[in-house]
Design a protein around this motif. Structure first.
Motif, short mmCIF file in Angstrom:
data_model
loop_
_atom_site.label_atom_id
_atom_site.label_comp_id
_atom_site.label_asym_id
_atom_site.label_seq_id
_atom_site.Cartn_x
_atom_site.Cartn_y
_atom_site.Cartn_z
N GLN A 186 105.43 -0.24 -41.03
CA GLN A 186 106.71 0.46 -41.19
C GLN A 186 107.83 -0.56 -41.35
N ASN A 187 108.41 -0.60 -42.54
CA ASN A 187 109.55 -1.50 -42.78
C ASN A 187 109.23 -2.94 -42.40
N GLY A 188 108.03 -3.37 -42.80
CA GLY A 188 107.64 -4.75 -42.52
C GLY A 188 107.22 -5.01 -41.08
N MET A 189 107.07 -3.96 -40.30
CA MET A 189 106.68 -4.12 -38.90
C MET A 189 105.31 -3.52 -38.67
N PRO A 190 104.52 -4.11 -37.75
CA PRO A 190 104.82 -5.26 -36.91
C PRO A 190 104.73 -6.57 -37.69
N SER A 191 105.00 -7.66 -37.05
CA SER A 191 104.93 -8.96 -37.70
C SER A 191 103.48 -9.25 -38.09
N GLN B 295 109.98 -12.82 -29.73
CA GLN B 295 110.49 -13.03 -31.08
C GLN B 295 111.04 -11.74 -31.67
N GLU B 296 110.22 -10.70 -31.74
CA GLU B 296 110.70 -9.42 -32.27
C GLU B 296 111.23 -8.50 -31.17
N THR B 297 110.76 -8.69 -29.95
CA THR B 297 111.22 -7.91 -28.81
C THR B 297 110.94 -8.72 -27.56
N ALA B 298 111.46 -8.26 -26.42
CA ALA B 298 111.28 -9.01 -25.17
C ALA B 298 111.50 -8.06 -24.01
N PRO C 276 113.45 -1.29 -29.34
CA PRO C 276 112.67 -0.04 -29.39
C PRO C 276 112.07 0.24 -30.77
N ALA C 277 112.80 -0.09 -31.83
CA ALA C 277 112.29 0.19 -33.18
C ALA C 277 111.02 -0.61 -33.44
N TYR C 278 111.06 -1.88 -33.07
CA TYR C 278 109.87 -2.72 -33.29
C TYR C 278 108.71 -2.26 -32.41
N THR D 61 102.74 2.50 -33.15
CA THR D 61 102.27 3.39 -34.20
C THR D 61 101.24 2.71 -35.08
N PHE D 62 101.48 1.44 -35.39
CA PHE D 62 100.54 0.68 -36.23
C PHE D 62 99.19 0.54 -35.54
N VAL D 63 99.20 0.17 -34.27
CA VAL D 63 97.95 0.00 -33.54
C VAL D 63 97.18 1.31 -33.51
N GLU D 64 97.87 2.40 -33.27
CA GLU D 64 97.20 3.70 -33.23
C GLU D 64 96.61 4.06 -34.60
#
Length: 887
Positions: free
Chosen positions: A627-632, A667-670, A676-678, A684-687
């Motif tokens: 989604q929009n280049g996410m996750p890294s 890096q993308e979150t901490a 929250p978006a990342y 969602t990607f993992v699922e």
């Protein structure tokens, strides 16, 4: 003291106590552990800890057993159960810090109320004037969800009364209000109730020493407690006075200015949580604000925090101690000698993270480490060095990430300094400024130069912690080399900083400059770099550098790709000579991955081409789930390795692990600054990937041929652990295959009923049946059981008096073997790099000493001399040979 006088375990078994598996439950395991071959139960901390504690390292009271774990009665049950079977206990103790975020810690509560006048102020490592503002000696408490003024004006801080104690409440947080600062509201209540007694008490409280003057120690504290008791009696006996006091509190709660004045009079300062990263003025455990460091070097603090545990040692109710976070202690050697004097025959091991090639100080009166050094070495044995170049190239191509691990660590350390350790940097910089002002050649170094140099030096330090003893004027050759290496590396990275700066640091850390301030700096600097360095490495860089994630483990250095048999033998020979009773471990409550997960991922080093094809298919197939280049792409690459290592795995487990990895990478979150978006995109990607049938089929096909080689590698590693120099430890549940990931995943409940049944089954099972039941983990249980029985029967082959000698194989497949001899009567022979071996030893042999040897797994007799490995491993994939007639 001779090593024979130490109450040394033969083998330990680590359990994690929780409210669902407490001390009584542990007592019920004793018969099973004895049957397995374990001599000592190794228990997670069980002194009274924070509410909701999941591990026990957040102690709030060192002088009682945690009621949540069954309390003292349950502990006594455990002690009796162990004694009845001739077994012992190893305690995990936490001398470095305490939990401080509730009223359970009466010492911290008292310090918050009374400041430096508290009899417990010396317990904590508080920098009372860290800000440089001599009028402000308050402890910073960064707990507010917004700026202090906004929170106050929103009415979120409320004052409440509990008898004669006044407490400020902010949601679940509570803070004591110093009784003397209530003189004004109490005086108003006295006028309202026409109480001369309350007026007298208010005037007496007002006369107590104010912030601008130094309290008169014990007398001041005594007077305050007397006044509190008198106020308590008055409020209990005269309801009208009590009502008037409560009315005064209501007025105070409704008047922001008065509440502000009251809070500013306290010995602490409530602050927005963001402020903690820059201005915190007490030492913590790592960057956890709720865990305050202890001055355990203070004899009074040591005595209080160790009295109960040492009493158990004296009474024989515990035989050993694991010392948590030895790197964080002010002077670990001093601490350990003091401990040794009180526990002269205890088996003591220290949790100390070391870099490859770094050695435990030989002046420490301990038996060794908790085994992370061994873990790094034995794990490296199952990694093929030929895989380094193709895996490094693939990682760079697929993710675009840098591949220079040392640079990644360096940047991660700097990131941690800037995000979490500003208060520590400020404190050390203030010490440096005071020191350099006294030296004419260095007095012109500015605060900015000192701060930046300090940060660069920390990021360049090659080890987690040197152990320079500034007060004693002692520095080892090893530590001197580390100081010189760090200053040289820092000067090369920052040529823009004044060269005098690095000379200044060398003068301090090499103990050329001596004095009170110099000592404070040297000792505080070492504690600082271990916390910031560990956070930057294990808790940041290990989650950023995903080239081969099985290398990102406590005790390992991912830049050191593999360990050769010769390197491993050299390590074991050193351990046998210097630390023959150290602990050996392969999985712990802190490891990022269990041994069985690591060993499966390690196999990728043997098949880099097949892995590349699979990984490229994964990226291509799953691009539609992004989604929009996410996750890294870095996180995606981590996901595929993790799935290979742990498959099959529940969706909730892998999602939890991936979220933790992202937050730790920072890096993308901490954790502190969530995105929250990342995080939602990652979840969602993992699922989507986990539910993608085509991907899952491909994953299952890729993993299938790795399962058996990984399991045989696990048998090999387990046998090495049980027979190499040291004391083997088994982490709960890992006597069977255990595909655990980072905590809390590795602290899930263990099915001990299943393990009991399988151990019982071993008694009558044939070797063929054991191998047929590979999926159940029976071969691993079998290896542990037989190896520990051998240690029981032949202890002289494993202790300090034993020897360690490598055996060198011959033939084309010689690099795939590790073999060594203990004493004159025992030989371990195991395979390595199983995929490259391909099940074909060819004509490869190993030379056994003369005599007849009995394989403890097959009961076959083997004649000394040249032995073909295909014959030796014909019936079982690893071999433990004992000289016939050895007793």
């Amino acid at each position: 003291m001779s090593s024979n006088e130490i109450r040394t375990p033969l083998a330990t078994y680590r359990v994690q106590l929780t409210q669902d598996f407490d001390l009584r439950d542990a007592a019920q395991l004793v018969d099973y552990l004895q049957a397995l071959g374990v001599t000592h139960l190794y228990v997670s901390p069980y002194l009274h800890a924070e509410r909701g504690s999941g591990a026990g390292y957040d102690v709030t009271d060192h002088q009682r057993v945690d009621d949540k774990l069954g309390g003292e009665a349950a502990r006594q049950e455990l002690v009796r159960a162990l004694a009845e079977r001739g077994m012992g206990q190893v305690l995990d103790i936490v001398p470095n810090h305490m939990a401080i975020d509730t009223r359970n810690n009466r010492f911290w509560w008292d310090v918050l109320e009374n400041g430096r006048a508290s009899p417990y102020a010396e317990f904590f490592d508080i920098h009372w004037n860290a800000t440089g503002n001599h009028a402000d000696h308050r402890i910073l408490l960064p707990v507010l969800g917004d700026h202090y003024g906004c929170v106050l004006e929103a009415g979120q801080i409320k004052l409440e009364r509990e008898g004669a104690t006044f407490v400020a409440h902010y949601y679940e947080h509570q803070f004591p209000i110093a009784l003397e600062t209530m003189a004004g509201p109490l005086r108003a209540a006295a006028e309202r109730s026409n109480s001369d007694t309350l007026a007298f008490l208010a005037d007496s409280l007002a006369r107590l020493v104010t912030r601008e003057n130094s309290p008169d120690g014990a007398h001041w504290y005594r007077n305050k407690q007397v006044l509190r008791a008198q106020l308590m009696q008055l409020l209990a006996e005269q309801p009208m006075v009590s009502t008037a006091v409560d009315a005064a509190l209501t007025e105070l709660n409704n008047n922001h200015d008065q509440m502000d004045r009251l809070l500013r009079m306290q010995h602490y300062r409530l602050a927005y949580w963001h402020a903690g990263a820059d201005e915190l003025n007490f030492r913590r455990f790592f960057d956890i604000d709720q865990l305050a460091a202890l001055h355990v070097e203070n004899p009074r603090v040591f005595d209080h925090t160790h009295a109960l545990v040492l009493d158990w040692i004296r009474r024989g109710e515990a035989d050993g101690l694991r010392i948590d976070h030895a790197n964080g202690l002010y002077d670990a050697e001093q601490y350990l000698w003091r401990l040794r004097q009180r526990a002269s025959d205890a088996w003591i091991v220290v949790e100390k993270i070391m870099e490859p090639g770094e050695h435990l100080p030989d002046t420490w009166p301990v038996q060794g480490t908790t085994g992370y050094d061994f873990l790094g070495q034995v794990n490296g044995l199952s990694i093929d060095p030929a895989g380094e170049e193709p895996l490094t190239r693939l990682y760079a191509e697929l993710t675009g990430e840098p591949t220079d691990y040392q640079e990644i660590v360096h940047q991660a350390k700097l990131d941690m300094l800037h995000s979490s350790f500003g208060g520590e940097v400020q404190y050390l910089t203030s010490l440096l400024s005071a020191i350099t002002r006294r030296h004419r050649r260095f007095c012109d170094l500015t605060a900015r130069q000192l701060r930046e140099g300090l940060e660069e030096l920390e990021a360049s330090f090659p080890v987690r912690r040197p152990h320079i003893r500034a007060e004693a004027g002692q520095i080892s050759e090893q530590d001197a080399r580390h100081v010189q290496a760090a200053t040289q590396a820092a000067s090369q990275r920052r040529p823009d900083l004044d060269a005098q700066l690095w000379e200044c640091f060398q003068n301090l850390l090499l103990l050329k400059w001596r004095g009170e301030l110099e000592t404070r700096f040297v000792m505080a600097f070492q504690q600082f770099i271990t916390d910031a360095g560990t956070m930057g490495t294990e808790d940041t860089a290990f989650y950023r550098y995903n080239r081969l994630v099985s290398l990102c483990e406590v005790g390992a250095n991912p830049a050191h790709f593999a360990v050769s048999p010769d390197e491993f033998h050299a390590f074991c020979a050193y351990i046998q000579e210097h630390w023959p009773r150290t602990m050996l471990t392969t999985s712990t409550h802190d490891t990022k991955r269990s041994e069985d997960v690591r060993l499966r991922i390690n196999l990728l080093s043997e098949i880099p081409q097949a892995w590349e094809q699979f990984a490229r298919r994964c990226f291509q197939r799953n691009a539609r789930h992004r989604q929009n280049g996410m996750p890294s792409r870095n996180a995606e690459y981590l996901l595929y390795q993790t799935l290979v290592g742990s498959w099959p795995i529940a969706l909730e487990r892998i999602q939890s692990v991936m979220l933790k990895a992202a937050c730790e990478a920072k890096q993308e979150t901490a954790w502190r600054y969530p995105n929250p978006a990342y995080e939602n995109a990652l979840k969602t990607f993992v699922e989507a990937v986990w539910k993608d049938e085509a991907f899952v089929d491909d994953l299952a096909r890729f993993v299938a041929p790795l399962v058996e080689p990984a399991r045989i590698s696990s048998l090999a590693e387990t046998l090495i652990k049980c027979t190499a120099p040291g004391i083997p430890d088994i982490y709960q549940g890992t006597e069977l295959w255990a595909l655990n990931l980072v905590d809390p995943d590795n602290r899930r409940p263990v099915d001990f009923a299943l393990r009991r049944d399988l151990l019982d089954a071993l008694e009558h099972a044939s070797l063929e049946e054991i191998l047929r039941r590979m999926d159940e983990g029976l071969p691993k249980l079998f290896v542990i059981h037989r190896a520990l029985k051998t240690r029981h029967r032949l202890p002289h082959l494993f202790g300090p008096e034993a020897t360690y000698r490598p055996l060198q194989p011959r033939g084309e497949k010689a690099p795939h073997l590790v073999a060594f001899q203990r004493g004159k009567g025992l030989i371990t022979v195991v395979p390595r790099l199983l995929l490259g071996l391909g099940g074909d030893w060819g004509a490869t042999t190993v030379e056994l000493p003369r005599g007849t040897w009995v394989n403890q797994f097959t009961d076959d007799e083997v004649k000394g001399g040249t032995v073909r490995l295909d014959e030796l491993f014909a019936r079982f994939p690893v071999a433990l040979l004992v000289r016939k007639g050895e007793t």
